[in-house]
Design a protein around this motif. Structure first.
Motif, PDB file in Angstrom:
ATOM      1  N   GLU A  58       0.842  -1.202   0.000  1.00 35.82           N
ATOM      2  CA  GLU A  58       0.000   0.000   0.000  1.00 35.82           C
ATOM      3  C   GLU A  58       0.874   1.248   0.000  1.00 35.82           C
ATOM      4  OE1 GLU A  58      -4.062   1.007   2.243  1.00 35.82           O
ATOM      5  OE2 GLU A  58      -2.339   1.002   3.594  1.00 35.82           O
TER       6      GLU A  58
ATOM      7  N   ARG B 291      -3.433   3.417  -2.479  1.00 38.15           N
ATOM      8  CA  ARG B 291      -3.651   2.369  -3.466  1.00 38.15           C
ATOM      9  C   ARG B 291      -3.008   1.067  -2.986  1.00 38.15           C
ATOM     10  NH1 ARG B 291      -5.779   4.869  -7.940  1.00 38.15           N
ATOM     11  NH2 ARG B 291      -5.234   7.071  -8.230  1.00 38.15           N
TER      12      ARG B 291
ATOM     13  N   TYR C 188      -1.685  -2.684  -4.019  1.00 42.20           N
ATOM     14  CA  TYR C 188      -1.204  -3.477  -5.138  1.00 42.20           C
ATOM     15  C   TYR C 188      -0.893  -4.900  -4.675  1.00 42.20           C
ATOM     16  CZ  TYR C 188      -0.482   1.170  -7.173  1.00 42.20           C
ATOM     17  OH  TYR C 188      -0.659   2.458  -7.633  1.00 42.20           O
TER      18      TYR C 188
ATOM     19  N   LEU D 194      -3.513  -3.538  -9.632  1.00 34.80           N
ATOM     20  CA  LEU D 194      -4.297  -2.718  -8.718  1.00 34.80           C
ATOM     21  C   LEU D 194      -5.719  -3.262  -8.745  1.00 34.80           C
ATOM     22  CD1 LEU D 194      -4.659  -0.184  -6.909  1.00 34.80           C
ATOM     23  CD2 LEU D 194      -5.077   1.122  -9.006  1.00 34.80           C
TER      24      LEU D 194
ATOM     25  N   GLN E  67       0.926  -3.029 -13.221  1.00 36.71           N
ATOM     26  CA  GLN E  67       1.390  -1.969 -12.336  1.00 36.71           C
ATOM     27  C   GLN E  67       2.855  -2.193 -11.946  1.00 36.71           C
ATOM     28  OE1 GLN E  67      -0.784   0.588 -11.574  1.00 36.71           O
ATOM     29  NE2 GLN E  67      -2.260  -0.447 -12.898  1.00 36.71           N
TER      30      GLN E  67
END
Length: 353
Positions: free
Chosen positions: A182, A190, A192, A203, A210
């Motif tokens: 995070e 966000r 991941y 994501l 990503q």
């Protein structure tokens, strides 16, 4: 941030290739050259139902590879609002603008010393010009000296999700059963995870790789570990050799990395030097706050100006000597309604002779 059982363990900074190692009090140390070494980060085992949580940052900077073309350090010839020119740089066109291998440039002298900008991966660098992501700052307003007496700079590689974590984390097709990293990206929290079906960092359900999400050296990282074994990895590089200037949001929250690989106290870290910091003058609610994990839980501190003391909420106890361990990121909460950003100057806590 999510509420899980949280844990942080960064097992110290180990030095290599030094003429003199940092010893004793971190706030008053002196070394004879810029130290190189590594920080070992241990991420404890967790489970799908109860992830362990580790917060850390990247306070040492990678060194340029041996085949780096051009000047990794030099003098600034000119700037625009979002470009930096070094007429003698001799960089390989486009080499510093690859999404999978990002680079940063840091100003290392003058009033802007410590300003750190990611080099753009969408506008390719030329042999002499770098376009940078200026974090809404106009470089022409930062007091950067140019020309014959131009300020100096340093170029160094950055990290991405793929380069830092690779495929060593617990992957899955579902983020609720995988390890999660995070970060704040474009002002938004966000999460991941590594998707094992496509072999990419993702994501959530967004069907886009990503892998190349950049992890800034002055930002915090939170790692939610669902794997049943612990992870340990080394963050290698050189320590900063100047003050570091960090961009902080004027309103809401910022997740700021600990930019130096040393322990500091609330008093010596001096977060209340932020230009628009709001002291506690009688109202904890209306004051600016910093929050960090202490090994057991998150605590929020404010600065009581009348006593020249850091306080834990409204508890009437001096917290000036509370230690912020090396590598621990800080959440800064600002009560201001003013938009934009402000620059926080973190003072170098050791001397390099």
């Amino acid at each position: 941030m999510k509420s899980y059982n949280r844990n942080l363990r960064i097992t110290g900074f180990a030095f290599v290739s030094l003429a003199s190692a940092i010893t004793g009090s971190w706030a008053t140390t002196s070394v004879s050259t810029v130290p190189q070494g590594y920080i070992m980060v241990t991420i404890p085992a967790g489970s799908v139902s109860t992830p362990s949580v580790t917060t850390f940052s990247l306070p040492v900077n990678a060194t340029v590879p041996s085949n780096f073309a051009g000047e990794a350090t030099g003098q600034i010839t000119s700037v625009t609002s979002s470009t930096i020119t070094c007429s003698s740089a001799g960089w390989s066109a486009g080499a510093l603008s690859q999404a999978a291998t990002p680079y940063f440039i840091r100003i290392t002298s003058g009033v802007a010393a410590g300003q750190t900008f990611q080099i753009s991966t969408t506008t390719a660098n030329t042999s002499t010009v770098l376009t940078v992501l200026n974090q809404t700052l106009d470089l022409t307003t930062l007091g950067i000296a140019t020309g014959a007496s131009g300020d100096t700079f340093q170029v160094f590689p950055g990290d991405t999700l793929a380069s830092l974590f690779g495929t060593t984390t617990l992957g899955s097709t579902d983020p609720t059963t995988a390890d999660v990293v995070e970060v704040i990206n474009s002002g938004v929290w966000r999460d991941y995870f590594y998707n094992t079906t496509v072999g990419q960092w993702r994501l959530g359900s967004v069907p886009v790789s990503q892998n190349n999400v950049v992890l800034r050296p002055d930002s915090g990282i939170t790692f939610y570990r669902r794997g049943s074994t612990s992870l340990q990895f080394a963050i290698m590089g050189t320590v900063p050799s100047t003050n570091i200037q960090v961009v902080v949001n004027n309103t809401g929250g910022s997740y700021v990395g600990n930019v130096f690989p040393v322990d500091q106290t609330l008093s010596t870290a001096n977060y209340n030097s932020l230009p628009n910091w709001v002291n506690n003058t009688g109202s904890v609610t209306a004051a600016s706050k910093i929050t960090f994990f202490n090994g057991t839980l998150y605590n929020s501190y404010n600065y009581l100006s009348s006593a020249s003391q850091w306080r834990l909420g409204s508890v009437p106890v001096n917290m000036n000597n509370v230690v912020i361990p090396a590598g621990t990121p800080i959440q800064i909460q600002q009560p201001s309604s003013t938009t934009g950003v402000t620059v926080l100057t973190r003072i170098l806590p050791y001397s390099l002779n």
